[in-house]
Structures are given as C-alpha cells and as structure tokens.
Design a protein around this motif. Structure first.
Motif, PDB file in Angstrom:
ATOM      1  N   LYS A 166       0.834  -1.206   0.000  1.00  0.00           N
ATOM      2  CA  LYS A 166       0.000   0.000   0.000  1.00  0.00           C
ATOM      3  C   LYS A 166       0.867   1.254   0.000  1.00  0.00           C
ATOM      4  O   LYS A 166       0.567   2.244  -0.680  1.00  0.00           O
ATOM      5  N   ALA A 167       1.951   1.214   0.770  1.00  0.00           N
ATOM      6  CA  ALA A 167       2.867   2.358   0.816  1.00  0.00           C
ATOM      7  C   ALA A 167       3.481   2.610  -0.556  1.00  0.00           C
ATOM      8  O   ALA A 167       3.600   3.763  -0.998  1.00  0.00           O
ATOM      9  N   ALA A 168       3.876   1.531  -1.243  1.00  0.00           N
ATOM     10  CA  ALA A 168       4.480   1.662  -2.566  1.00  0.00           C
ATOM     11  C   ALA A 168       3.489   2.236  -3.572  1.00  0.00           C
ATOM     12  O   ALA A 168       3.837   3.097  -4.391  1.00  0.00           O
ATOM     13  N   MET A 169       2.247   1.768  -3.520  1.00  0.00           N
ATOM     14  CA  MET A 169       1.227   2.264  -4.456  1.00  0.00           C
ATOM     15  C   MET A 169       0.931   3.737  -4.211  1.00  0.00           C
ATOM     16  O   MET A 169       0.744   4.505  -5.170  1.00  0.00           O
ATOM     17  N   LYS A 170       0.891   4.132  -2.970  1.00  0.00           N
ATOM     18  CA  LYS A 170       0.628   5.540  -2.654  1.00  0.00           C
ATOM     19  C   LYS A 170       1.781   6.407  -3.129  1.00  0.00           C
ATOM     20  O   LYS A 170       1.573   7.503  -3.676  1.00  0.00           O
ATOM     21  N   PHE A 171       3.001   5.930  -2.926  1.00  0.00           N
ATOM     22  CA  PHE A 171       4.174   6.646  -3.430  1.00  0.00           C
ATOM     23  C   PHE A 171       4.100   6.823  -4.938  1.00  0.00           C
ATOM     24  O   PHE A 171       4.317   7.920  -5.471  1.00  0.00           O
ATOM     25  N   LEU A 172       3.782   5.737  -5.647  1.00  0.00           N
ATOM     26  CA  LEU A 172       3.742   5.781  -7.107  1.00  0.00           C
ATOM     27  C   LEU A 172       2.613   6.676  -7.608  1.00  0.00           C
ATOM     28  O   LEU A 172       2.798   7.437  -8.570  1.00  0.00           O
ATOM     29  N   LEU A 173       1.467   6.632  -6.955  1.00  0.00           N
ATOM     30  CA  LEU A 173       0.325   7.439  -7.380  1.00  0.00           C
ATOM     31  C   LEU A 173       0.644   8.926  -7.278  1.00  0.00           C
ATOM     32  O   LEU A 173       0.483   9.680  -8.246  1.00  0.00           O
ATOM     33  N   TYR A 174       1.099   9.347  -6.122  1.00  0.00           N
ATOM     34  CA  TYR A 174       1.392  10.775  -5.923  1.00  0.00           C
ATOM     35  C   TYR A 174       2.528  11.243  -6.823  1.00  0.00           C
ATOM     36  O   TYR A 174       2.421  12.272  -7.506  1.00  0.00           O
ATOM     37  N   ASN A 175       3.632  10.507  -6.816  1.00  0.00           N
ATOM     38  CA  ASN A 175       4.786  10.928  -7.597  1.00  0.00           C
ATOM     39  C   ASN A 175       4.548  10.780  -9.089  1.00  0.00           C
ATOM     40  O   ASN A 175       5.100  11.542  -9.887  1.00  0.00           O
ATOM     41  N   GLY A 176       3.708   9.798  -9.466  1.00  0.00           N
ATOM     42  CA  GLY A 176       3.356   9.655 -10.876  1.00  0.00           C
ATOM     43  C   GLY A 176       2.539  10.835 -11.376  1.00  0.00           C
ATOM     44  O   GLY A 176       2.752  11.334 -12.489  1.00  0.00           O
ATOM     45  N   VAL A 177       1.604  11.304 -10.555  1.00  0.00           N
ATOM     46  CA  VAL A 177       0.811  12.486 -10.923  1.00  0.00           C
ATOM     47  C   VAL A 177       1.714  13.704 -11.044  1.00  0.00           C
ATOM     48  O   VAL A 177       1.611  14.487 -11.999  1.00  0.00           O
ATOM     49  N   PHE A 239      -0.130  17.358   0.142  1.00  0.00           N
ATOM     50  CA  PHE A 239       0.389  16.286  -0.704  1.00  0.00           C
ATOM     51  C   PHE A 239       1.372  15.377   0.033  1.00  0.00           C
ATOM     52  O   PHE A 239       2.134  14.646  -0.596  1.00  0.00           O
ATOM     53  N   HIS A 240       1.361  15.427   1.361  1.00  0.00           N
ATOM     54  CA  HIS A 240       2.395  14.775   2.162  1.00  0.00           C
ATOM     55  C   HIS A 240       2.069  13.339   2.563  1.00  0.00           C
ATOM     56  O   HIS A 240       2.940  12.649   3.097  1.00  0.00           O
ATOM     57  N   THR A 241       0.847  12.878   2.323  1.00  0.00           N
ATOM     58  CA  THR A 241       0.437  11.596   2.906  1.00  0.00           C
ATOM     59  C   THR A 241       1.217  10.412   2.343  1.00  0.00           C
ATOM     60  O   THR A 241       1.368   9.393   3.017  1.00  0.00           O
TER      61      THR A 241
END
Length: 499
Positions: A166-177, A239-241
């Motif tokens: 879940k942490a990896a997906m959240k990282f990828l989602l935010y940074n991908g956007v 955007f810090h979450t």
C-alpha cells in the motif's frame, strides 16, 4: 577536469549493476560488498568535483554538450542534445547524493532477502539522482527523474514492512501524478520557446528582447503547475500523505535515500525552474509560498507531538523541516535562498542519520514505539548518544548545520515578511518539544529486562554515524564550506527575482 567528468560520475553506479549481473543471487556477502564498493566510486568523484570546483565562477562548470537524438519533424528535425553541467546550486546536491548513497548502502547490510535485486535498483536510483542534478535540459531532467521513481516503487513494495504494498502504491500514485504534470509543463515550455535547454528557456522567458512572447496567463499556469509538481515531491501539505505511509513501512536504507536526497529534488526544481523561469510570478506568489511553508512547519510539528512511532515522528519532522525550505525561497533575497539550500543539505544529512539510528534501534528491539522503549542508554550508550546528538542537530543547536540553515532562512524572511516569519518561528519551539519527547522517551527512564543485554554499535554501524555527524558539525562550525560555492550562483538567480 575534462568535460566528460560529470558523465563518468553520473553513470559510475552502473558499473556495480554490471558486476552484480554476473554474481549468483545466493552470494549475499559478495553482492553486498559490490553494492557498497560501487557507491564509493561516485563518492570519490564527488569529492574531486567539490575540491576542483571554481567557487568564484558564476556560470556552469564542466559543461558537456553533444548531439544525441534527432527526430524528423516535417521538413526539419528536432535535435535533442546530451547536456550536463553543474553550478553552485547543483554541486552541493551532487556531493550530498554521493555521501547519502554510500551511507545508505551500508545501512542496507541488514537486508535479508533478494540482495541482488535490491542493490541493482539502489544503484539505478543513485544514477538517476546524479542525472537530475547535472542535467541541463528538460528532457534529461525528466528521464533521470523517472529513473528515481520506478525503482523506488519496487524498493518500497518489496523490502518494506507489513503494509509495504500500500505504501508503494501511494508513493507511485502521488509521484506519478507529479511527474505527469511536470511533463505537460515541459512540453508546453518547448512549444513556446522551441528549446529544451534550461538556460535558453530562462532567457526566452525573462529577456525583454526575446522573440518569444509568452502570454502572462500561460506563464502563471505553467508556474502554478510546476509549483504543484514539485510540492508533491517536497512534499507540501496536503500532498504529504505518501511520505507518511512510505516512511512508516519502508526499509531504513530506502528511507535514507528518500528523505536525504529525493525530496530535495522538489526544492531544487523550485529554484532551478520556478524562480529562474518565472521570477515575476515567484515574487508575486511569495506570500502564498511562505504561508505554505508555515503550514508545513506547524502542521508537521503538531502532528509529530501526537505520534508514538519514532518513524512517524521523523516523517512528520521531515514535513515540518521542509517547510523551512519554502520560507527561505519566499524571502526572495540572497539570505533566504541560501538558507533554503543550506536546509536541503542539512536536512538531508540529519534526516538520513536520524532514520539510520532509528533503524538500529528497531533491529535490536523489534519495535519503534516510544511507549515500548525506554532506558536504552543503559545498554546502548553509543547509539543513544548519537541519537541524542542527531536530535540536537535537528532542533538547530548552534554549532550544527541545522542552526545555520534555520538562521539564514528566517533571517531572509524576517527582512521581507516579518509577521509570517514570527509565526513560523513557533515551529522551532515545537520541534524541540517533540524531538526531546521522542528521543528522551527512547533512551532514558527505566529499562525493560529484555533490553538490558542489547549490543551497542557494531563496527560497520559506526561508519555512517561518524561520517554523517561529522558533516553536520563541519557545516555548522564552518558554513563557508557550503556558502562559498553558492555565492556566485545566487548572484545570477536572486537579482532577477522581482525584476
């Protein structure tokens, strides 16, 4: 030094990737040795870069330009050049990357699975970070930026703790956007200036004699989009979450890279692009940026006070301390900008050291909950002492790098926006409170019986402690080691702001 020096430095980690490709995945000792040794090559080159850097030069140094990609466009062709160079802004961040890279590689000795894949991805990320700070055009910047995101996604998702996917997906989602927004801006900049070279774009957008007439509305839109893209990376509230989840679940070596270097790309981008390309809008939006910085500082500090997990305390602390970078930039003067850059380097060293020390505590006790710890100074005096010293550096104790960075950032902002600076200064008090609570709660007080026989720092664990702490003290005692290379470059950046 020859003009291909930066290319050698940037791609030198790939030598380790090449060697690791031929090592059986069961040879853990060999893999870890190669992984660490491969980071020593760029570290030596980065030290050479610092020693040979001309501190009096205002412009770029060690510039390399050569034809790279030709794309047919109708009767013409789009020529993308391979362009590298450094100045007083990027050089300290290159050195920071090399130092944190080696220290994180040593911290990764505790990895207990898939060592080969870990160090390959690790070295690719290091290459990407070097490339971001040495790129002179938008295409290279974006390509190297992507080389940091994708491998980091796998490193969070494979070598993290219980909720790592879940942490990896959240990282990828935010940074991908953020990456997608940045790409759209880069394309728009090229379409309106017909170049991807950063210096040529700056001249096209700021020189009144430029043949390119970019509408003010478009300028503001591009400025705001870049601000959002880099705000995700810093990260700026709200955007810090992604950071909170990633730092809670990630392996300490991965967090050292992320907190020590990767989030600094956001601050670097704000200076290199927002301030350089759109100085008028940077000036007009300075109050808004200062308010964002105060929100980061106070929000991160207040939430850190409520945490029981040391990793979350440090995650919120990173949110708070990166707010100081925003305050320095919002000052719109040489003192503020210098404070922002000092803060990026200082926080990189201190955050990496703090997360490293917490990882050692976790490895010994299998917990990072403050309520479950206490009294560790009795069984681990060296580790506890270094943790306490790192805490004092983070608070901004005089004689350490944290003091210099905070002093310069607030000095700059008090000169232009004293009311906002006064509110932001409350965060310094809160920082002392939450860090003292966390560190003293971990190291002092009664000790549980199961922790009485814990081993203190081992030989390989001492190396990152000594190196990182020495640099923190060096910058605090002799700030010229960092400020002198910055002076000439800031003379190029700051006078244009608000003009």
């Amino acid at each position: 030094m020859a003009n291909y020096f930066l290319t050698i430095l940037t791609f030198s980690p790939l030598l380790g990737v090449l060697l690791l490709a031929f090592v059986p995945k069961t040879r853990a000792g060999t893999i870890k040795a190669i992984g660490i040794l491969a980071t020593l090559i760029p570290l030596v080159l980065a030290v050479m870069l610092y020693v040979n850097f001309d501190q009096a030069a205002k412009g770029l140094q060690l510039v390399q330009q050569s034809n790279w990609i030709n794309i047919p466009v109708g009767q013409d062709a789009l020529h993308i050049k391979y362009e590298m160079g450094v100045d007083g802004l990027s050089m300290p961040l290159v050195v920071l990357t090399a130092v944190i890279g080696t220290m994180a590689a040593i911290a990764a000795l505790t990895i207990n699975k898939r060592w080969k894949e870990f160090y390959i991805l690790f070295l690719i990320i290091e290459m990407g970070m070097f490339g971001v700070f040495t790129a002179l055009n938008l295409f290279q910047f974006f390509v190297f930026f992507e080389f940091t995101i994708i491998p980091m996604f796998f490193m969070f998702g494979i070598w993290g703790y219980q909720d790592r996917e879940k942490a990896a997906m959240k990282f990828l989602l935010y940074n991908g956007v953020g990456s997608a927004i940045m790409l759209i801006v880069f394309v728009a900049l090229f379409m309106n200036t017909l170049t991807i070279n950063m210096e040529e774009i700056r001249q096209a957008l700021t020189n009144p004699m430029s043949p390119f007439n970019v509408d003010e509305g478009l300028r503001f839109g591009l400025f705001l989009a870049l601000l959002i893209a880099f705000a995700i990376k810093i990260p700026v509230v709200p955007f810090h979450t992604w950071m909170l989840k990633a730092y809670e679940e990630g392996h300490p070596a991965v967090i050292m890279i992320s907190s020590g270097v990767l989030i600094k790309i956001g601050g670097y981008g704000l200076i290199r692009m927002n301030a350089a390309f759109f100085p008028q809008w940077m000036d007009q939006m300075a109050t808004f940026i200062a308010i964002l910085g105060v929100i980061n500082i106070l929000y991160g500090a207040v939430l850190a006070l409520a945490q029981d997990d040391l990793k979350l305390v440090l995650a919120y602390s990173s949110v708070s301390h990166m707010g100081i970078v925003l305050l320095g930039l919002a000052a719109m003067n040489a003192e503020g900008f210098q404070g922002a850059i000092f803060q990026m380097v200082s926080h990189g060293l201190i955050a990496a050291l703090m997360f490293y020390m917490v990882s050692i505590v976790h490895e010994r006790t299998d917990t990072t909950n403050i309520s479950e710890l206490g009294g560790l100074a009795k069984s681990m005096p060296v580790i506890s002492g270094v943790l306490l010293t790192a805490m004092m550096a983070s608070v901004g104790l005089p004689g350490m790098s944290g003091f210099i960075s905070e002093f310069l950032a607030f000095l700059g902002l008090f000169g232009t926006r004293p009311a906002i600076a006064a509110v932001g200064a409350l965060g310094i008090i809160l920082t002392a409170v939450y860090l003292l609570r966390a560190v003293l709660g971990t190291t002092f007080g009664p000790i549980q019986a199961k922790y009485e026989s814990l081993s203190d720092a081992r030989a390989f664990e001492v190396v990152p402690m000594v190196v990182l702490l020495s640099l923190v003290i060096l910058i605090g005692v002799y700030p010229a080691v960092l400020s002198e290379p910055l002076q000439a470059t800031l003379q190029n950046i700051v006078p244009r702001i608000g003009g």
